[in-house]
Every structure is written in C-alpha cells, then in structure tokens.
Design an enzyme around this catalytic site. Structure first.
Site, PDB file in Angstrom:
ATOM      1  N   LYS A 181       1.632  14.989  55.621  1.00 62.16           N
ATOM      2  CA  LYS A 181       2.008  15.335  54.243  1.00 62.16           C
ATOM      3  C   LYS A 181       1.507  16.753  53.975  1.00 62.16           C
ATOM      4  CE  LYS A 181       1.701  13.637  49.480  1.00 62.16           C
ATOM      5  NZ  LYS A 181       0.504  13.768  48.644  1.00 62.16           N
ATOM      6  N   HIS A 220      -8.774   9.097  44.604  1.00 60.88           N
ATOM      7  CA  HIS A 220      -8.282   7.979  45.424  1.00 60.88           C
ATOM      8  C   HIS A 220      -9.091   7.913  46.715  1.00 60.88           C
ATOM      9  CE1 HIS A 220      -6.429  11.473  47.257  1.00 60.88           C
ATOM     10  NE2 HIS A 220      -6.190  10.751  48.334  1.00 60.88           N
ATOM     11  N   ASP A 224      -8.327   7.135  50.902  1.00 62.41           N
ATOM     12  CA  ASP A 224      -7.176   7.090  51.812  1.00 62.41           C
ATOM     13  C   ASP A 224      -7.036   5.688  52.403  1.00 62.41           C
ATOM     14  OD1 ASP A 224      -6.758   9.731  51.296  1.00 62.41           O
ATOM     15  OD2 ASP A 224      -7.368  10.475  53.266  1.00 62.41           O
ATOM     16  N   HIS A 282     -11.965  10.739  46.596  1.00 61.68           N
ATOM     17  CA  HIS A 282     -11.806  12.200  46.554  1.00 61.68           C
ATOM     18  C   HIS A 282     -10.588  12.572  45.700  1.00 61.68           C
ATOM     19  CE1 HIS A 282      -9.545  10.712  50.048  1.00 61.68           C
ATOM     20  NE2 HIS A 282      -8.742  11.756  49.933  1.00 61.68           N
TER      21      HIS A 282
END
Length: 356
Positions: free
Chosen positions: A215, A234, A236, A290
């Site tokens: 991404k 969020h 990962d 993060h």
C-alpha cells in the site's frame, strides 16, 4: 458510495482550500494529542523507537549472531516496532521503488483514476481513498495505491501501473528481496519463543501462502494539519509490516500511554509486528497502536508491505508452547478473515461478544 467516487484528497489539497471539510476533522478528544510533526520529531527526551542493526543476523560467530537476535526479540516484545538498518535489501532497489511510486502519484489524478479500485464490488486493489467506514465516521487525509506483490503467481498484473516503466520491475524485485527478509525475521522471532526456526513462517502460510500486499500511502499537504490525521490509530492485522518512506516524518506510536514520534532514520525500513504474530505468540510480541500525522509543508509518501496469512486456510490462535497454567490463551481461535471482521465490528461498536 464506491471508492472511485470518494473525494481524492490530492484534488482537495490542490484546490486552494484554507480549511478542511468537516468530515476530515478528528473528534475533540483526539485533537488534544495532535501536535506539529516536525517539532515532535526533533524531541530528544523520552522513549525512542529502537533501531536494530541486522548486519550480524547471519554472522558465523554464534555469540555475535545471538546478540543481534536478542536485540530484535527485545524490541518485538517491548515495542512491536523498530527501525531496521543493514537489512540486506539493496539501496538501488529501494531507491527505484521510491522513485517509481512517487512518479505514479506525480501523474494527473485523471491518469491515476484509470487504476481506481471499487470496494463496493470487492475490487480492493488499485488507486483509492479511504471511505468513512471507521469508528469515528471521519475520513483520513490520504490517497493510496494498493496491490498484492508476492507470491508472483497470485499477482494481478493488469492493476500494476504501466507508467512509470520501472514500476513493475522495481516493485517485483523489492517484493522478492523483502520476502527473504521476512523469512529471516520470522526465524529469529520463532527462536525467541523457544520454537524451531521455521515454525512461525509455517504458521503464517509459508512461502506459498503468505501474501505480501503493498500500500503506497500518499499524504498531501494539509491546510489544517492540527485537525486531521493521515491514518487514524490502529494496529496492523498482518504478521509483519515493512515500511519505507520519503524521509518526511508522520508515524506515531502509542507507547506507555503517550504518542511517540518515530524519527526518520536514513536507509532504514520500519518494521511492525502485526496482530497475527501477537496472537500466535500469545501476546509476548506486541502489535502496537500507531497513527499517521500530516503537515502543511511537505507531501509524505510511505510504502507499506503487509505480510498476511491466507484468509481461510489457517486458524490463528496462541501456539501451545506459548501457554502455561499461569499464561492461558489471550485470544480465541479465528481465521484471518474472522479476525478482520472482528476488528471491523469492534471499530464500529458492534462487537459486544468479547473484549479482546
């Protein structure tokens, strides 16, 4: 609304607006903690994201190799994020990936729209902007380009940008070298849990099934950076995430109750431990919360590669060796697909079944 109809943040940013639309403004409780990222990055006091030097990861000297592995294990347990230096991926390949990614985003929006994704119809690969399907109902100040880069036989080459011409060869070579690095890291993390070297790699799908999804995040200049986020807080979902960036700061980690800004370390790759490894290790390795800040002066670009297990084939749960009578399993068994759903439900406030 399908993604291809979502507003492109780049178009908004270049339209000359002086205040951002209300759907990009973060909730009041978040705004308290958003500062100037350039000032934040200069701060020397307080905890700093660890830098791990991998030059000795393959050392012939057992003690030297062990010391390197111990440092990586410690960072994975305490932080779940680190700057990797001397990681073995050639500077040339990394430079080419960055040049190609930037050149793709430097094209006019109309050109990029040819690669638009359409989340509503399940076509998630391609050029897009985040929809407001998150907890806050707010939008993030970023556009992105998303596609699977490894294994080679699972790639959809029709989605890869034709221009610039080096995009495909550079990205393919980077993905191949990164896949080798992922194996090394997973070996060290396995040994760190007292498992045999290849165990974690096997548990996340091995060479055939572990997916590398790239991404490229494009964060345009923002007229009111103190009100927005490039990406909201969020963890990962991946096993591991590897990140390159264009040396513009933006990444913040929630560590010991505070937001810590990651420094820009030259020639490094940022690596996150993802939820998948946190689950398998029964919480011994951390998947850290993060987020990404934006700024007024500089466009920030980052290249994140998420190493993900197959969606349905594997049941993710704490490995038996990571549990004892005093350390029961912290996570219920789920497939990767179920874990993704669980997180989506949790973020939209619909998950009342459990707290983890």
């Amino acid at each position: 609304m399908v993604t291809s109809e979502a507003p492109r943040v780049e178009s908004l940013a270049s339209s000359g607006i002086e205040s951002i639309p209300k759907e990009y403004v973060r909730p009041q409780e978040e705004l308290m903690s958003i500062g100037n990222i350039f000032e934040e990055e200069k701060k020397e006091e307080g905890p700093q994201v660890p830098t791990i030097d991998l030059k000795d990861i393959d050392s012939e000297d057992k003690e030297v190799r062990k010391r390197c592995c111990e440092e990586l294990k410690k960072a994975a347990m305490e932080w779940g994020v680190m700057h990797l230096v001397n990681h073995g991926i050639s500077d040339d390949v990394i430079d080419r990936v960055k040049v190609a990614g930037q050149a793709f985003f430097d094209q006019p929006v109309e050109e990029k729209e040819k690669y638009a994704n359409d989340q509503a119809s399940g076509k998630i690969q391609g050029y897009g902007s985040k929809l407001a399907n998150n907890a806050s109902g707010r939008l993030e100040w970023e556009d992105y380009f998303f596609h699977l880069v490894f294994p080679e036989d699972k790639r959809d080459m029709s989605i890869w940008p034709k221009s610039p011409s080096d995009y495909t060869p550079a990205t393919a070579e980077y993905a191949k070298q990164l896949r080798g690095l992922a194996t090394k890291i997973l070996s060290v993390l396995s040994l760190g849990l007292g498992l045999e070297e290849g165990r974690l790699e096997k548990e996340v799908g091995g060479m055939e099934e572990l997916m590398l999804q790239m991404k490229i995040n494009y964060y345009p200049k923002c007229p009111q950076p103190e009100l927005a986020l490039g990406v909201e807080a969020h963890t990962d979902i991946s096993a591991l995430t590897f990140i390159l960036h264009n040396m513009v700061p933006g990444l913040q980690l929630f560590y010991q109750g505070n937001w810590i800004t990651a420094k820009c370390v030259p020639n490094s790759i940022i690596m996150h431990i993802g939820d998948t490894i946190e689950i398998l290790s029964n919480g011994k390795y951390k998947s850290i919360l993060h987020r990404g800040l934006v700024n007024k002066e500089k466009v920030r670009i980052s290249w994140a590669v998420f190493c993900e297990p197959p969606k349905e084939k594997i049941i993710l749960k704490p490995l038996p060796e990571t549990m004892t009578e005093t350390e029961p399993p912290l996570f219920p068994p789920r497939t990767f697909a179920q874990h993704i759903q669980h997180k989506l439900f949790r973020e939209t406030g619909q998950d009342t079944l459990d707290t983890k």
